[in-house]
Design an enzyme around this catalytic site. Structure first.
Site, short mmCIF file in Angstrom:
data_model
loop_
_atom_site.label_atom_id
_atom_site.label_comp_id
_atom_site.label_asym_id
_atom_site.label_seq_id
_atom_site.Cartn_x
_atom_site.Cartn_y
_atom_site.Cartn_z
CG HIS A 80 74.11 -9.72 36.75
ND1 HIS A 80 74.56 -9.67 35.44
CD2 HIS A 80 73.48 -10.90 36.88
CE1 HIS A 80 74.22 -10.79 34.82
NE2 HIS A 80 73.56 -11.55 35.67
CB SER A 117 71.21 -13.35 34.24
OG SER A 117 72.45 -13.87 34.59
CG ASP A 133 76.57 -7.01 34.86
OD1 ASP A 133 76.98 -7.63 35.86
OD2 ASP A 133 75.65 -7.42 34.12
#
Lengths: 270, 436
Positions: free
Chosen positions: A245, A95, A217
């Site tokens: 995610h 991320s 996602d």
């Protein structure tokens, strides 16, 4: 306080093997990687850490000024790399850490030879000609959620957990403290994560890069993955049949396999 | 008479048993569908496989558009989804259960439903997939209560931050004031006492309060020939007005000394200056002062002193033989009160080992005694000096400094000390170094 203690650095795997650094994103801590570490540890030296302000890192080292920009988080990475004298390691960032890796690799190119971006997004908020998937109001909602959920965080317990992962009797506390972050620090990390714009940095990535996206996602949709892939010069895009995610949690085997493939190309088995 | 001891509830009577049996049956299915909370079950990827009627009704959704078609996160607001992906789902993976997470769901009419969600993973076995079971509570009331608490906390935080800023500002103001006062106070005194040939000198200034200006002053300056002028005084009052007066008095006396070093004349000049400046403005100000001329005796080793006093405590002479006596100046009037003020003049000769001490009444009016209700007084000062005699000016000032410190809170006023004297044994020839 030394850097290894400050960032709660954990090292496992093959002592003299090629080094893989695993960096958690916004939300929880290095325990996010627990399902992929065992396979990686068979061939590589695996370095895990928590950013200051997250997990078991030293909360007293936190300052709003430093951790209000992604450069501050990249500085954590740079300092850990220097402290361990890493040479040509692979940085795996989930991320927001994917962008932190871009900044760190630029700062210490001799120490980071390749990047793995897991569910990356260079900008979360929609812009002209760009769809990040969120509006500024959505980010405010997230900040409200953070404020409503302290998740068992307690200013009294945090120092006890910090820096003592080797003590087995604290295993339960570690589980309990997972995702429990000082709300003020979490707020700053959230703002920094979701309000940053690193699109321009992607073109300057000079190292081989694996872009690993999840097929479903909500945070980093596929068009963002495609954007990252097209913006990073020597990148490879792999789409995992995963939901959410955090493919390293929801599809750990596929995630690990993709990372191992990429590492194999960098360090072919002799 | 023995009483019956009760053990457990009384058995139901036959009537009550009959009433219970007549109640409508509350089946498990009925309870699931119409429970006062929402239920849903999802696959591990969040795909909804079962949902109860209560939750569908809250959200305004139809079962067939939800089951198999939506994931849990789809029910949430966008901010809630971010929270779900970054915290809720990882936590559920780690612990197998999470409870009481505050989220917001979107309803079909676009409004928001604050909820509390608890989820648990039910591990699949024998070919059946793992499931996540969740209960959803309507938290509208609780959320508004929490928001009220949060709002109050933010207000309190802000008030605290403002108070802290105010405190810092006040601290800075005070530091600036203290610095300004220190600078101003320096104008009452010479930076260092000059060296008077053949004499030893010492001085001390005690500041009663760093943020309150007292009004003591002293000086010692050469007249251009072999003579020196010294003075020490104390103006009435405290604060900025007194400070102005103190500074003015010192410079008026310096100017007067250069004009006419006759002690009574110098005090008369100061008297005129103060009357001109303050008599007409309805705020009369005055001071007490000792002004004198010192003539070091050179080879004779004897210094002549002539001084005049305007309402000031008498100078004290500490002799080499151990005596300590005041130099009385009776009848000397306050400076700055009457146009034709009279100032008493006196004189003495300081032999080797003698010390002359000037002081302000902060010393003699220090409160002492068990109840801090009696003043130290001139007699005690004379006894103290005699106990320390013979003494050099430096030793005498040091001893008095210790004495002042011992008064503690009893010392309410600024206090100035100025002492000079002839050294007891003046070297007749140069002494070789290292051999005293």
């Amino acid at each position: 306080m030394d850097v290894l203690r400050r960032n709660n650095v954990t090292i496992t795997g093959v002592a003299d093997g090629p080094v893989v650094v695993l960096a958690h994103g916004f939300g929880c801590d290095q325990n996010m990687w627990r399902l992929v570490v065992p396979a990686l540890a068979e061939r590589y030296r695996v370095v895990l850490f928590d950013y200051v302000g997250s997990g078991g890192a030293d909360p007293s080292s936190w300052s709003e000024e430093r951790y209000s920009t992604l450069e501050g988080y990249a500085q954590d990475v740079v300092e850990v790399c220097r402290e361990l004298e890493l040479d040509r390691a692979v940085f795996v960032g989930h991320s927001v850490s994917a962008m932190v890796g871009v900044l760190a690799a630029r700062a210490v190119p001799e120490r980071i030879r390749a990047l793995v971006m897991v569910a990356p997004s260079p900008r979360y908020i929609d812009d002209e000609g760009y769809r990040g998937g969120f509006t500024a109001g959505d980010i405010d909602e997230l900040l409200d959620s953070l404020e409503s959920n302290y998740l068992g965080w307690s200013s009294a317990v945090a120092p006890m957990i910090m820096g003592t992962p080797e003590r087995p009797e604290l295993e339960q506390e570690l589980t309990d403290s997972f995702c429990a972050t000082d709300p003020d620090m979490a707020r700053v990390f959230a703002r920094t994560t979701f309000l940053s714009d690193n699109r321009a940095d992607l073109g300057e990535v000079e190292v081989p890069t694996l872009v690993l996206e999840s097929a479903r996602d909500l945070i980093a949709p596929r068009e963002v993955g495609a954007f990252v892939h097209s913006a990073v010069p020597s990148s490879r895009l792999v789409t995992l049949d995963a939901t959410g995610h955090c493919p390293h949690l929801s599809a750990p085997r596929a995630t690990t396999a993709a990372v191992l493939d990429f590492l194999e190309d960098l360090w072919p088995a002799g | 008479m023995a009483r019956r001891v009760r053990e457990g509830p009384e058995p139901l009577g036959a009537d009550a048993e009959a009433a219970l049996a007549a109640l409508p049956e509350d089946s498990a299915e009925e309870l699931y569908e119409s429970a006062p909370c929402g239920y849903l079950s999802t696959l591990m990827d969040g795909t909804i496989v079962r949902i109860n009627g209560t939750l569908l009704e809250w959200l305004g959704l139809e079962r067939e558009t939800v089951v198999g078609r939506m994931r849990f996160a789809d029910l949430l607001t966008v901010g809630g989804r971010l929270y779900h992906e970054t915290h809720f789902a990882p936590l559920l993976h780690m612990r197998g259960e999470v409870s009481g997470i505050a989220l917001e769901m979107r309803t079909s009419d676009g409004s928001r439903l604050p909820v509390l969600v608890s989820s648990v993973v039910r591990q699949g076995g024998g070919g059946s997939p793992s499931l996540i079971r969740a209960t959803v509570f309507d938290a509208t009331d609780r959320r508004s209560y929490e928001e009220e608490l949060l709002r109050r906390r933010r207000e309190a935080d802000q008030a605290r931050a403002e108070a802290e800023q105010e405190r810092l500002r006040a601290e800075a103001d005070r530091a600036r004031l203290t610095e300004a006062l220190a600078v101003l106070r320096k104008s009452f005194l010479p930076d260092t006492l000059p060296d008077v040939p053949g004499m030893e000198t010492a001085a001390y200034y005690h500041t009663a309060s760093p943020d309150q200006l007292g009004g003591d002053f002293y000086d010692l300056l050469p007249l251009g020939d072999t003579r020196w002028v010294f003075f020490l005084g104390d103006v009435s009052g405290k604060g900025p007005e007194a400070a102005t007066l103190t500074s003015q008095s010192r410079y008026a006396l310096r100017a007067a000394a250069l004009h006419s070093p006759e002690p009574a004349d110098a005090l008369a000049t100061l008297n005129t200056v103060l009357l001109d400046r303050y008599a007409d403005n309805g705020d009369p100000r005055y001071c007490t002062a000792v002004f004198g001329v010192l003539e070091p005796g050179g080879d004779t080793g004897r210094a002549r002193v002539r001084l005049a006093s305007g309402g000031h405590p008498p100078a004290l002479v500490v002799r080499a033989d151990g005596r300590a006596d005041f130099l009385p100046t009776p009848g000397g009037m306050l400076v700055g009160v009457l146009p034709d003020a009279h100032f008493a003049t006196t004189g003495t000769t300081l032999a080797p080992g003698d010390t002359l001490l000037l002081y302000t009444d902060g010393l003699t009016e220090a409160r002492t005694g068990p109840g801090s209700d009696s003043l130290y007084g001139e007699d005690a000062l004379r006894s103290f000096a005699a106990d320390h005699a013979p003494s050099t000016p430096g030793d005498m000032v040091n001893a008095l400094t210790e004495l002042l410190r011992g008064f503690g809170d009893g010392l309410g006023d600024d206090t100035a000390l100025l002492a000079f004297g002839v050294p007891a044994s003046r070297p007749v020839t140069d002494t070789p170094p290292g051999k005293p």
